[in-house]
Design a protein around this motif. Structure first.
Motif, PDB file in Angstrom:
ATOM      1  N   TYR A  50      11.704   6.982 -22.198  1.00 29.67           N
ATOM      2  CA  TYR A  50      12.399   6.305 -21.097  1.00 29.67           C
ATOM      3  C   TYR A  50      12.185   7.039 -19.794  1.00 29.67           C
ATOM      4  CZ  TYR A  50      16.121   5.044 -17.914  1.00 29.67           C
ATOM      5  OH  TYR A  50      16.810   4.662 -16.782  1.00 29.67           O
ATOM      6  N   GLN A  51      12.323   8.342 -19.833  1.00 29.62           N
ATOM      7  CA  GLN A  51      12.210   9.121 -18.602  1.00 29.62           C
ATOM      8  C   GLN A  51      10.794   9.037 -18.024  1.00 29.62           C
ATOM      9  OE1 GLN A  51      14.986  10.575 -17.229  1.00 29.62           O
ATOM     10  NE2 GLN A  51      13.648  10.729 -15.443  1.00 29.62           N
ATOM     11  N   ARG A  52       9.841   9.019 -18.917  1.00 27.00           N
ATOM     12  CA  ARG A  52       8.448   8.925 -18.442  1.00 27.00           C
ATOM     13  C   ARG A  52       8.223   7.590 -17.722  1.00 27.00           C
ATOM     14  NH1 ARG A  52       3.118   8.198 -22.227  1.00 27.00           N
ATOM     15  NH2 ARG A  52       1.559   8.223 -20.539  1.00 27.00           N
ATOM     16  N   ALA A  53       8.679   6.495 -18.340  1.00 27.38           N
ATOM     17  CA  ALA A  53       8.530   5.193 -17.704  1.00 27.38           C
ATOM     18  C   ALA A  53       9.327   5.125 -16.412  1.00 27.38           C
ATOM     19  CB  ALA A  53       8.969   4.086 -18.670  1.00 27.38           C
ATOM     20  N   TYR A  54      10.532   5.693 -16.434  1.00 25.95           N
ATOM     21  CA  TYR A  54      11.375   5.669 -15.231  1.00 25.95           C
ATOM     22  C   TYR A  54      10.697   6.403 -14.087  1.00 25.95           C
ATOM     23  CZ  TYR A  54      15.391   6.380 -12.201  1.00 25.95           C
ATOM     24  OH  TYR A  54      16.241   6.408 -11.106  1.00 25.95           O
ATOM     25  N   ASP A  55      10.174   7.597 -14.372  1.00 25.29           N
ATOM     26  CA  ASP A  55       9.532   8.391 -13.313  1.00 25.29           C
ATOM     27  C   ASP A  55       8.352   7.638 -12.703  1.00 25.29           C
ATOM     28  OD1 ASP A  55      11.358  10.365 -13.738  1.00 25.29           O
ATOM     29  OD2 ASP A  55      10.037  11.597 -14.992  1.00 25.29           O
ATOM     30  N   LEU A  56       7.575   6.959 -13.558  1.00 23.63           N
ATOM     31  CA  LEU A  56       6.407   6.211 -13.053  1.00 23.63           C
ATOM     32  C   LEU A  56       6.860   5.022 -12.179  1.00 23.63           C
ATOM     33  CD1 LEU A  56       4.150   6.188 -16.244  1.00 23.63           C
ATOM     34  CD2 LEU A  56       3.599   7.275 -14.056  1.00 23.63           C
ATOM     35  N   LEU A  57       7.904   4.341 -12.620  1.00 20.49           N
ATOM     36  CA  LEU A  57       8.339   3.148 -11.897  1.00 20.49           C
ATOM     37  C   LEU A  57       9.112   3.470 -10.617  1.00 20.49           C
ATOM     38  CD1 LEU A  57       9.396   0.866 -14.890  1.00 20.49           C
ATOM     39  CD2 LEU A  57       7.596   0.378 -13.235  1.00 20.49           C
ATOM     40  N   TRP A  58       9.724   4.601 -10.574  1.00 19.79           N
ATOM     41  CA  TRP A  58      10.505   4.946  -9.373  1.00 19.79           C
ATOM     42  C   TRP A  58       9.794   5.963  -8.487  1.00 19.79           C
ATOM     43  CZ3 TRP A  58      13.260   2.283 -12.869  1.00 19.79           C
ATOM     44  CH2 TRP A  58      14.269   1.456 -12.411  1.00 19.79           C
ATOM     45  N   THR A  59       8.529   6.192  -8.775  1.00 23.15           N
ATOM     46  CA  THR A  59       7.719   7.065  -7.915  1.00 23.15           C
ATOM     47  C   THR A  59       6.952   6.201  -6.937  1.00 23.15           C
ATOM     48  OG1 THR A  59       7.494   8.741  -9.623  1.00 23.15           O
ATOM     49  CG2 THR A  59       5.858   8.760  -7.858  1.00 23.15           C
ATOM     50  N   SER A  60       6.859   6.635  -5.711  1.00 23.65           N
ATOM     51  CA  SER A  60       6.112   5.903  -4.699  1.00 23.65           C
ATOM     52  C   SER A  60       4.916   6.749  -4.266  1.00 23.65           C
ATOM     53  CB  SER A  60       7.004   5.658  -3.482  1.00 23.65           C
ATOM     54  OG  SER A  60       7.079   4.334  -3.165  1.00 23.65           O
ATOM     55  N   LEU A  99       0.824  -1.207   0.000  1.00 21.70           N
ATOM     56  CA  LEU A  99       0.000   0.000   0.000  1.00 21.70           C
ATOM     57  C   LEU A  99       0.859   1.259   0.000  1.00 21.70           C
ATOM     58  CD1 LEU A  99      -2.835  -1.016   2.499  1.00 21.70           C
ATOM     59  CD2 LEU A  99      -3.007  -0.775   0.026  1.00 21.70           C
ATOM     60  N   ALA A 100       2.046   1.159   0.609  1.00 22.04           N
ATOM     61  CA  ALA A 100       2.938   2.326   0.642  1.00 22.04           C
ATOM     62  C   ALA A 100       3.670   2.510  -0.677  1.00 22.04           C
ATOM     63  CB  ALA A 100       3.946   2.176   1.779  1.00 22.04           C
ATOM     64  N   LYS A 101       3.885   1.433  -1.438  1.00 26.03           N
ATOM     65  CA  LYS A 101       4.732   1.527  -2.620  1.00 26.03           C
ATOM     66  C   LYS A 101       3.982   1.404  -3.939  1.00 26.03           C
ATOM     67  CE  LYS A 101       8.886  -0.121  -0.309  1.00 26.03           C
ATOM     68  NZ  LYS A 101      10.032  -1.051  -0.355  1.00 26.03           N
ATOM     69  N   ILE A 102       2.753   0.861  -3.898  1.00 27.53           N
ATOM     70  CA  ILE A 102       1.985   0.644  -5.128  1.00 27.53           C
ATOM     71  C   ILE A 102       0.666   1.402  -5.018  1.00 27.53           C
ATOM     72  CG2 ILE A 102       0.932  -1.054  -6.653  1.00 27.53           C
ATOM     73  CD1 ILE A 102       3.964  -1.249  -6.527  1.00 27.53           C
ATOM     74  N   ALA A 103       0.336   2.129  -6.069  1.00 31.04           N
ATOM     75  CA  ALA A 103      -0.902   2.908  -6.075  1.00 31.04           C
ATOM     76  C   ALA A 103      -2.081   2.007  -6.436  1.00 31.04           C
ATOM     77  CB  ALA A 103      -0.790   4.061  -7.072  1.00 31.04           C
ATOM     78  N   SER A 104      -3.143   2.085  -5.626  1.00 31.00           N
ATOM     79  CA  SER A 104      -4.409   1.382  -5.880  1.00 31.00           C
ATOM     80  C   SER A 104      -4.205  -0.085  -6.267  1.00 31.00           C
ATOM     81  CB  SER A 104      -5.212   2.098  -6.978  1.00 31.00           C
ATOM     82  OG  SER A 104      -5.429   3.445  -6.640  1.00 31.00           O
ATOM     83  N   PRO A 105      -3.495  -0.851  -5.468  1.00 31.69           N
ATOM     84  CA  PRO A 105      -3.291  -2.263  -5.828  1.00 31.69           C
ATOM     85  C   PRO A 105      -4.568  -3.078  -5.617  1.00 31.69           C
ATOM     86  CG  PRO A 105      -2.425  -1.856  -3.644  1.00 31.69           C
ATOM     87  CD  PRO A 105      -2.883  -0.514  -4.167  1.00 31.69           C
ATOM     88  N   VAL A 106      -4.740  -4.114  -6.443  1.00 25.47           N
ATOM     89  CA  VAL A 106      -5.858  -5.040  -6.262  1.00 25.47           C
ATOM     90  C   VAL A 106      -5.360  -6.156  -5.350  1.00 25.47           C
ATOM     91  CG1 VAL A 106      -7.473  -6.603  -7.380  1.00 25.47           C
ATOM     92  CG2 VAL A 106      -6.766  -4.489  -8.539  1.00 25.47           C
ATOM     93  N   LEU A 107      -5.825  -6.142  -4.124  1.00 23.80           N
ATOM     94  CA  LEU A 107      -5.313  -7.069  -3.116  1.00 23.80           C
ATOM     95  C   LEU A 107      -6.359  -8.116  -2.754  1.00 23.80           C
ATOM     96  CD1 LEU A 107      -3.616  -4.484  -0.738  1.00 23.80           C
ATOM     97  CD2 LEU A 107      -2.476  -5.987  -2.368  1.00 23.80           C
ATOM     98  N   PRO A 108      -5.926  -9.329  -2.511  1.00 26.39           N
ATOM     99  CA  PRO A 108      -6.867 -10.351  -2.026  1.00 26.39           C
ATOM    100  C   PRO A 108      -7.219 -10.082  -0.569  1.00 26.39           C
ATOM    101  CG  PRO A 108      -4.633 -11.233  -2.030  1.00 26.39           C
ATOM    102  CD  PRO A 108      -4.560  -9.870  -2.658  1.00 26.39           C
ATOM    103  N   ASP A 109      -8.327 -10.699  -0.127  1.00 28.80           N
ATOM    104  CA  ASP A 109      -8.691 -10.568   1.284  1.00 28.80           C
ATOM    105  C   ASP A 109      -7.617 -11.192   2.154  1.00 28.80           C
ATOM    106  OD1 ASP A 109     -11.070  -9.362   0.559  1.00 28.80           O
ATOM    107  OD2 ASP A 109     -12.184 -11.265   0.522  1.00 28.80           O
TER     108      ASP A 109
END
Length: 380
Positions: A348-358, A252-262
């Motif tokens: 590349y920078q766009r993908a990098y920013d998305l992947l390294w943003t928390s 929850l701290a590192k991934i935005a809106s994750p689909v989590l099991p119960d």
């Protein structure tokens, strides 16, 4: 005439032996002594009628033959009248049977009797004998096959009953015992109404019950040890559930809106069931089932909890996988001479920013990485 008398005497003796041997058959004795019902009772009625008919015919046969022997014994050389009477007795229709002609073969005025020769009587008795012997053999064969299965099932039931003496009562055994008693009664009174396969269900159920009782014996011997193993498994479930909470919080701290099991939450209920488990003297079959169910439930809960941890952790692994792929695509772009390409650099920078943003938006990151990959492919 003497040769005829000799033949008939021998025939009489063989008929006597045949009838007595038939009545001495085990199948005949069983039929005669059993309280028969249904198809077997009907079959026995037919056998009884045929046996009675044979004895009546034999009595008449013996009476005529005895009369002939008496006449022949009067003198060394019979006179003409005696010879004529002997001829009639031994070869003619000398036996009169009252009302032996079937109704449909009579006329209004008769005859109501039938006259037969000694040979005719033997022919009729032979047919009656063969039919009676076949019917007796059929019942005897059926009884033998059924008694074999009954003995096998009864022995299995006795083995189960001996085990229950120390384990306590079991309602399934009471039901099977009632079913077996019913089969035993049918075998005793109407063996022609069932087949040996009728015992298949009882045999299978007794084998299953015996297996369950053997497990109860093992549970009784290993009771404390198995409860400790269940307790250890519940501890592992609890640890896996705690880990699932920690991993979820990290996601929850590192991934935005994750689909989590119960999140799994079985350890407390399992612990309550374990606490309620207690040895009940005389009820080990019931307790064995409860122990087995709790073992199965604890094992299933542990598997579920560990699967949940792996599923949640897999979300973060997905992000790390995307990061690794981004580095690989960048290296590929460099090999293709696109290291200084403004468009590739921007993608590349766009993908990098998305992947390294928390927290990381995996959906958008995946789309950006795919666009960067396509752009590199277009440079080939």
């Amino acid at each position: 005439m003497d040769r005829v008398l000799g033949r008939l005497r021998d025939e009489r003796d063989r008929i006597t032996s045949g009838l007595l041997e038939l009545e001495a058959q085990q199948g005949y004795k069983l039929l005669k002594g059993a309280p028969l019902t249904g198809r077997t009772a009907d079959r026995w009625a037919g056998i009884g009628d045929r046996m009675a008919s044979m004895w009546r015919l034999f009595e008449a046969y013996g009476g005529v033959l005895g009369r002939a022997e008496e006449i022949r014994a009067r003198r060394k050389r019979p006179d003409d009248a005696e010879l004529a009477e002997l001829e009639h007795l031994l070869r003619g229709p000398s036996i009169e049977l009252a009302t032996s002609i079937p109704l449909e073969k009579r006329t209004l005025l008769g005859p109501s009797t039938e006259r037969l020769s000694l040979d005719d009587v033997v022919t009729r008795m032979t047919a009656l004998y063969e039919k009676a012997a076949r019917d007796i053999a059929e019942v005897d064969t059926a009884w033998s096959a059924l008694l074999t299965r009954l003995d096998r099932a009864a022995e299995a039931a006795r083995a189960v009953e001996r085990m229950l003496e120390s384990l306590g009562p079991d309602p399934e055994y009471d039901r099977l015992k009632g079913e077996l008693d019913g089969l035993r009664e049918t075998v005793r009174t109407d063996p022609l109404s069932i087949r040996p396969a009728a015992f298949d269900g009882v045999d299978a159920a007794l084998a299953s019950l015996r297996s369950r009782l053997e497990e109860a014996v093992r549970v009784r011997a290993e009771y404390d040890q198995r409860l400790r193993r269940i307790e250890e498994t519940i501890g592992l479930v609890r640890a896996a559930e705690d880990e699932a909470v920690l991993v979820r919080d990290r996601i929850l701290a590192k991934i935005a809106s994750p689909v989590l099991p119960d999140l799994p939450d079985s350890s407390a209920a399992l612990a309550d069931r374990l606490a309620a488990m207690g040895a009940v003297p005389g009820r080990w079959t019931e307790l064995a089932a409860r122990v087995a169910q709790l073992e199965e439930a604890a094992a299933a809960a542990l598997e579920q909890a560990r699967t949940t941890v792996a599923t949640i952790a897999g979300i973060l692994e997905r992000r790390d996988e995307l990061r690794g792929r981004l580095d690989a695509y960048r290296a590929k772009a460099g090999r293709l001479g696109g290291a200084e390409d403004p468009e590739l650099t921007e993608l590349y920078q766009r993908a990098y920013d998305l992947l390294w943003t928390s927290p990381c938006d995996l959906r958008r990151s995946t789309a950006a990485l795919a666009e960067y990959q396509r752009a590199i492919g277009d440079r080939k």
